[in-house]
Write a protein that holds these residues in place. Sequence first.
Motif, short mmCIF file in Angstrom:
data_model
loop_
_atom_site.label_atom_id
_atom_site.label_comp_id
_atom_site.label_asym_id
_atom_site.label_seq_id
_atom_site.Cartn_x
_atom_site.Cartn_y
_atom_site.Cartn_z
N SER A 11 0.83 -1.20 0.00
CA SER A 11 0.00 0.00 0.00
C SER A 11 0.87 1.25 0.00
O SER A 11 1.84 1.34 0.75
N GLY A 12 0.56 2.20 -0.86
CA GLY A 12 1.25 3.49 -0.84
C GLY A 12 2.59 3.54 -1.57
O GLY A 12 3.30 4.52 -1.46
N ALA A 33 -6.79 6.21 -2.32
CA ALA A 33 -6.32 4.85 -2.11
C ALA A 33 -7.20 3.91 -2.92
O ALA A 33 -8.40 4.09 -2.99
N GLN A 70 -3.20 -3.16 0.40
CA GLN A 70 -3.27 -3.38 1.84
C GLN A 70 -3.35 -4.85 2.21
O GLN A 70 -3.99 -5.63 1.53
N ARG A 72 -4.96 -6.52 4.34
CA ARG A 72 -6.25 -7.16 4.54
C ARG A 72 -6.97 -7.43 3.24
O ARG A 72 -7.99 -8.06 3.19
N PHE A 73 -6.44 -6.91 2.17
CA PHE A 73 -7.05 -7.18 0.87
C PHE A 73 -6.13 -8.05 0.02
O PHE A 73 -6.35 -8.22 -1.15
N GLU B 84 -2.15 1.41 14.91
CA GLU B 84 -2.45 1.51 13.49
C GLU B 84 -2.12 2.89 12.93
O GLU B 84 -2.37 3.16 11.75
N ARG B 87 -0.35 3.21 9.54
CA ARG B 87 -1.12 2.72 8.40
C ARG B 87 -2.25 3.70 8.06
O ARG B 87 -2.53 3.96 6.89
N LYS B 90 -1.02 6.76 6.33
CA LYS B 90 -0.74 6.56 4.91
C LYS B 90 -1.99 6.78 4.07
O LYS B 90 -1.93 7.23 2.93
N ASP B 91 -3.14 6.42 4.62
CA ASP B 91 -4.38 6.50 3.84
C ASP B 91 -5.06 7.87 3.91
O ASP B 91 -5.75 8.25 2.97
N TYR B 162 -9.26 -0.97 11.85
CA TYR B 162 -9.26 -0.22 10.60
C TYR B 162 -8.97 -1.10 9.39
O TYR B 162 -8.07 -1.93 9.41
N ALA B 163 -9.73 -0.90 8.34
CA ALA B 163 -9.44 -1.51 7.05
C ALA B 163 -9.68 -0.45 5.98
O ALA B 163 -10.53 0.42 6.16
#
Lengths: 210, 416
Positions: A11-12, A33, A70, A72-73, B84, B87, B90-91, B162-163
């Motif tokens: 991610s990122g 994202a 990510q 989780r995906f 978290e 992470r 980043k989003d 978080y997702a």
Amino acid sequence: MLLKVVILGDSGVGKTALLNQFVNNRFSTSYKATIGADFLTKEAFCGANARSVAIDETLVTLQIWDTAGQERFQSLGVGFYRGADVCILVYDITQPKSFENLDTWRIEFLTQASPSDTQNFPFVVIANKLDRENDRRVATQRAQTWCAKNSTSILPFFETSAKAATEVEAAFRKAAQLALSQGTMQADFIPETISFRGSPANGDSKSSCC
Amino acid sequence: MTRTNPRQPLWQRVKEEADYKTLGSAHDRQKLSTLADGARWEHGADAAKLSTYAARHAAAQPAYDAAAARYAADDGDDDDRFAELPRIAKDVPRTFGGVDAPCAAAARAQASPAMPGWALRLIGMAPTVEEDDDGDDKELYDRRRAERLARLLNIGNEQLPYAQGMNFVAASILSECERGGGADEALAFGLYCYALRDLGCEKLYGRRLPAALAALDLSLRRHAPALHAHLSSCGFDPQLYAVEWLSALFVVSVPRTLSLAVLDLLFAGLEDAPIRVAVAILRQAEKPLLRLKTLDDLVAGFKPAVRAVRPKLVLIDVLRVANRVPLLASPASPKSARSNAVETPFGEGIVTGVAAQGRVAVALTWGGRAELERRLVTSAPPPPPPDSSPSIPTARWTGSSPDVNWFRARADFADY
């Protein structure tokens, strides 16, 4: 001719930015994202593979599948990978973890896409964010070593900047070229003549008549 | 009510049409009436719960602000409470771009330098040169907004892991709560927690997402059989298009009016609103989608077809596509009350027997049935003795990883 390109990486690291630089020749800091996956297509001229001589340039359409990085995906499902002609692995030169995860991404791809020839399936490795050279934490040498040990042939490696448009075009071109040559190689294995009995309608299959 | 929902006129038109054609259940039309009367999100939600969440936000704020300051200062590790943070950090900068201009990617492809500056800015293509007119204000506003979003997600993370996707839902709620100048962060936090926890939206993330996708697939098969058959035969599964829809509650996928209307429906208490909206969108785009004959055509043409649907028609159609067994509604009885309740890759369910090869037969709470390998069924008590009575056809689970192979079993689900 349509080629399916899958882009993978943490991610990122800049997957969407690379893609937009290649497809739209633009960079923006306000990307969103990616969730799940996104698709984009671009027509590109691609020199025919090196083995063929004096063949006109082929027009290929790249169907690029951008994916969410990510964890989780991570398991996106077979649908994302099925039928891919080439896979681009991306990491961020300022994030060592994203480089270390290349192994995971490569294995994930090979497991899910299950190409017929896992040893020679074309991958291109991109080290992105070259514009942040001052923050670099993954040495070029280290990445090159990784590229050499992970395939029978050395994986093509590009250091790019989606922001400054450095080497982005070259990396995607290389990917297209590899995919194209891969396709030709596979086509070579198809026997020249395929014996195919006539359809039942034309009566050839009947051994006795009159 | 001091202020009304800004989309009240839209809801009035939807309601008129629904009443005229007597669409949907009386229960659904009643929810629609509250929206047509101008109900805002907080009016539909449980006030006691909202204030509990708001209090939690206020209590956690000082600790979060300290953690965020330390993180910003030295990039170092932090206390577990906000583990978290990196992470989420980043989003956050990659969120409002999708909320302010959900269809920006398509607009970017069409953009030209001749477009006016404001239009380019909206789709994130403004010239990089800094502008001097109130540029500072805009920058400050963006920074404050990002800080509020980061705080909301980090404090929320304690209870709602978080997702990706949650950032868009939170940002959409936060933006709407800021309308008219106020920045009611506590209310936004309350609504965010309420949507995820109490309205079942947390079932749209991580390992529970495949169940939602399977339910969407089943619902589509029921309400648009021809389209379902077409998409399935092309291999264009919900996993390819609906992850973004459900996990970001349509915020980045459809025009802003429609995604806000989805939240309206959700907070008004319409059961399974996200899944029903997804099915309604597909039904409204059925004709153009049926014209896309191959997977490659669909990949190229799906998003434009979806963006062309008319929000009002989608919202009316939502009334027609109710599911008999809602997926997202909380279970009626607590899990512990049922001895054979289990968790599966397709959601919660009840063990109904033993199938061939030692598989466990499970009736899923949202209506599907599956036969699963024992290892995929967690907290499963010993199943009841084999039942000799013939059962309806069920799915056979053949995959190895539940997240990846959910669709192998999809097509074989018993309808409900």
